[in-house]
Motif scaffolding. Structure first.
Motif, PDB file in Angstrom:
ATOM      1  N   TYR A  19      19.905  10.987   9.068  1.00 21.95           N
ATOM      2  CA  TYR A  19      20.731  11.791   9.667  1.00 21.95           C
ATOM      3  C   TYR A  19      21.971  11.224  10.441  1.00 21.95           C
ATOM      4  O   TYR A  19      21.433  10.395  11.005  1.00 21.95           O
ATOM      5  N   GLN A  21       5.226  26.235  13.826  1.00 19.15           N
ATOM      6  CA  GLN A  21       4.473  26.103  14.753  1.00 19.15           C
ATOM      7  C   GLN A  21       3.775  26.685  15.617  1.00 19.15           C
ATOM      8  O   GLN A  21       2.256  26.259  17.160  1.00 19.15           O
ATOM      9  N   ASN A  49       7.516  20.987  17.680  1.00 17.73           N
ATOM     10  CA  ASN A  49       8.489  20.876  17.813  1.00 17.73           C
ATOM     11  C   ASN A  49       9.714  19.186  17.340  1.00 17.73           C
ATOM     12  O   ASN A  49      10.033  18.473  18.116  1.00 17.73           O
ATOM     13  N   GLY A  50      10.440  19.424  16.818  1.00 18.34           N
ATOM     14  CA  GLY A  50      11.760  18.633  16.117  1.00 18.34           C
ATOM     15  C   GLY A  50      10.880  16.922  15.454  1.00 18.34           C
ATOM     16  O   GLY A  50      11.121  16.013  14.947  1.00 18.34           O
ATOM     17  N   ALA A  51       9.499  17.793  14.625  1.00 16.58           N
ATOM     18  CA  ALA A  51       8.698  16.590  14.303  1.00 16.58           C
ATOM     19  C   ALA A  51       9.264  16.380  12.810  1.00 16.58           C
ATOM     20  O   ALA A  51       8.682  15.453  11.935  1.00 16.58           O
ATOM     21  N   GLY A  52       9.951  17.682  12.795  1.00 16.45           N
ATOM     22  CA  GLY A  52      11.074  17.758  10.896  1.00 16.45           C
ATOM     23  C   GLY A  52      10.506  18.629  10.340  1.00 16.45           C
ATOM     24  O   GLY A  52      11.113  18.370   9.139  1.00 16.45           O
ATOM     25  N   LYS A  53       9.689  19.681  10.412  1.00 18.74           N
ATOM     26  CA  LYS A  53       9.404  20.646   9.692  1.00 18.74           C
ATOM     27  C   LYS A  53      10.234  20.899   8.473  1.00 18.74           C
ATOM     28  O   LYS A  53      11.015  21.426   7.705  1.00 18.74           O
ATOM     29  N   SER A  54      11.346  21.518   9.696  1.00 14.98           N
ATOM     30  CA  SER A  54      12.462  21.760   9.043  1.00 14.98           C
ATOM     31  C   SER A  54      13.598  21.143   7.986  1.00 14.98           C
ATOM     32  O   SER A  54      14.184  21.930   7.151  1.00 14.98           O
ATOM     33  N   THR A  55      13.507  20.235   8.182  1.00 17.00           N
ATOM     34  CA  THR A  55      14.306  19.239   7.715  1.00 17.00           C
ATOM     35  C   THR A  55      13.333  19.021   5.722  1.00 17.00           C
ATOM     36  O   THR A  55      14.138  18.775   4.816  1.00 17.00           O
ATOM     37  N   VAL A  80      14.633  10.964  10.007  1.00 15.03           N
ATOM     38  CA  VAL A  80      14.028  11.570  10.668  1.00 15.03           C
ATOM     39  C   VAL A  80      12.436  11.881   9.682  1.00 15.03           C
ATOM     40  O   VAL A  80      12.260  12.465  10.128  1.00 15.03           O
TER      41      VAL A  80
HETATM   42  P1  ATP Z   1      11.528  22.696  14.875  1.00 10.94           P
HETATM   43  O1  ATP Z   1      10.830  23.845  15.051  1.00 10.94           O
HETATM   44  O2  ATP Z   1      12.573  22.788  16.698  1.00 10.94           O
HETATM   45  O3  ATP Z   1      12.990  23.451  14.682  1.00 10.94           O
HETATM   46  P2  ATP Z   1      11.302  20.640  13.248  1.00 10.94           P
HETATM   47  O4  ATP Z   1      10.047  19.377  12.966  1.00 10.94           O
HETATM   48  O5  ATP Z   1      11.428  21.833  12.401  1.00 10.94           O
HETATM   49  O6  ATP Z   1      11.366  21.785  14.747  1.00 10.94           O
HETATM   50  P3  ATP Z   1      13.251  19.635  12.415  1.00 10.94           P
HETATM   51  O7  ATP Z   1      14.587  20.506  13.538  1.00 10.94           O
HETATM   52  O8  ATP Z   1      13.433  19.441  11.490  1.00 10.94           O
HETATM   53  O9  ATP Z   1      12.405  19.996  13.182  1.00 10.94           O
HETATM   54  O10 ATP Z   1      14.610  18.404  13.714  1.00 10.94           O
HETATM   55  C1  ATP Z   1      13.960  16.814  12.976  1.00 10.94           C
HETATM   56  C2  ATP Z   1      14.753  15.704  14.274  1.00 10.94           C
HETATM   57  O11 ATP Z   1      15.914  16.123  13.878  1.00 10.94           O
HETATM   58  C3  ATP Z   1      15.129  16.238  15.454  1.00 10.94           C
HETATM   59  O12 ATP Z   1      14.993  15.500  16.306  1.00 10.94           O
HETATM   60  C4  ATP Z   1      16.306  16.367  15.689  1.00 10.94           C
HETATM   61  O13 ATP Z   1      16.626  16.606  16.252  1.00 10.94           O
HETATM   62  C5  ATP Z   1      16.935  16.359  14.332  1.00 10.94           C
HETATM   63  N1  ATP Z   1      18.087  16.962  13.716  1.00 10.94           N
HETATM   64  C6  ATP Z   1      18.122  18.355  12.627  1.00 10.94           C
HETATM   65  N2  ATP Z   1      18.790  18.674  12.641  1.00 10.94           N
HETATM   66  C7  ATP Z   1      19.851  17.489  12.556  1.00 10.94           C
HETATM   67  C8  ATP Z   1      21.132  17.168  12.467  1.00 10.94           C
HETATM   68  N3  ATP Z   1      21.891  18.161  12.178  1.00 10.94           N
HETATM   69  N4  ATP Z   1      22.057  16.170  12.768  1.00 10.94           N
HETATM   70  C9  ATP Z   1      21.027  15.135  13.750  1.00 10.94           C
HETATM   71  N5  ATP Z   1      19.917  15.302  14.768  1.00 10.94           N
HETATM   72  C10 ATP Z   1      19.273  16.158  14.127  1.00 10.94           C
END
Ligand code: ATP
Length: 246
Positions: A16, A203, A42-48, A22
């Motif tokens: 990112y 989660q 939270n923030g592990a990168g699942k949504s990514t 990420v």
């Molecule tokens: P959550 O349950 O909070 O969504 P997650 O496991 O899905 O958590 P992601 O949303 O994939 O995690 O985020 C992973 C990391 O990437 C986090 O540290 C987040 O702050 C960062 N991140 C997410 N989106 C962006 C973006 N558009 N730009 C920069 N950093 C990002």
């Protein structure tokens, strides 16, 4: 056939804003016919991960910088998002994202944009058969539905693309425990009754591991543990860190 890899990620890296790593070499497989849960804090990168799989990267902020994503044996790493839907993957996003000003029926039809009119009429009947509550509410404006009903609608809309792989981003988010149970019940039934393959990120690890066949746990952009869901449920580390003590 069943058991073969439908989706696989091989050492996928996502960066990112040019600097923030990420996903750090993420690898996972979703076998045909399975429900696979991708868990992590939270923030592990699942949504990514789901964004990378569905083709929502590259975006303004991030891109897949290394590794490959294969779907039905083909490398789709650089294939655009609309093409991926046509090829059979459908994403049901976190927070539901229904069209609040449209009716239930209009929301569902909007999910069929990749399909012909005749096909989508048949698909609509199937969705109503599977979710009788949506049939009863077909003329209601989506914005006035409850959280659980909106989640049901979002899943129904994703099904209108007639996917081979349904991906769900936190389907339990913001729902009361009874509704969480109902939604996961529907997910399980879709899998057993129609053979739909499901990748779900959550989660709520306890609930997800109850319906899943296989689970992956990710931390800081990579998989730290994986196994059959039944094994993960009994794993002491999983119990301590992801399932709570209760
Ligand atoms: P959550 O349950 O909070 O969504 P997650 O496991 O899905 O958590 P992601 O949303 O994939 O995690 O985020 C992973 C990391 O990437 C986090 O540290 C987040 O702050 C960062 N991140 C997410 N989106 C962006 C973006 N558009 N730009 C920069 N950093 C990002």
């Amino acid at each position: 056939g069943p058991g073969a890899a439908l989706l696989s990620l091989n050492n996928v890296e996502v960066i990112y804003d040019d600097v923030i790593l990420v996903l750090r070499g993420l690898s996972l497989t979703v076998a045909e016919g399975q429900i696979v849960a991708l868990l992590g804090s939270n923030g592990a990168g699942k949504s990514t991960t789901l964004k990378a799989v569905s083709g929502l990267l590259p975006s303004e902020h991030g891109e897949v910088t290394d590794g490959t994503i294969s779907f039905r044996g083909e490398d789709i790493t650089r294939v655009d998002a609309a093409q991926r839907v046509t090829r059979g993957m459908s994403l049901c996003m976190e927070g539901r994202h229904v069209f609040e000003h449209l009716s239930v029926a209009e929301n569902l039809v909007a999910g069929a944009y990749t399909r012909s009119g005749k096909e989508s009429a048949e698909d609509l009947d199937k969705v109503y058969e599977f979710f009788p509550k949506l049939a009863d509410m077909r003329a209601r404006i989506a914005g006035y539905l409850s959280g659980g009903e909106q989640q049901m609608l979002a899943i129904g809309r994703a099904l209108m693309a007639r996917p081979t792989l349904l991906m769900l981003d936190e389907p339990s988010l913001g729902l009361a425990p009874l509704l969480v149970q109902e939604i996961f019940g529907y997910i399980k039934r879709l899998n057993t009754e129609t053979g739909l393959t499901v990748l779900v990120i959550e989660q709520n690890a306890r609930r997800a591991l109850e319906v899943a066949d296989h689970g992956y746990i990710m931390e800081q952009g990579r998989i730290v543990l994986e196994g059959p869901a039944a094994e993960l449920r009994e794993n002491p580390d999983v119990k301590e860190f992801y399932l709570g003590l209760g």
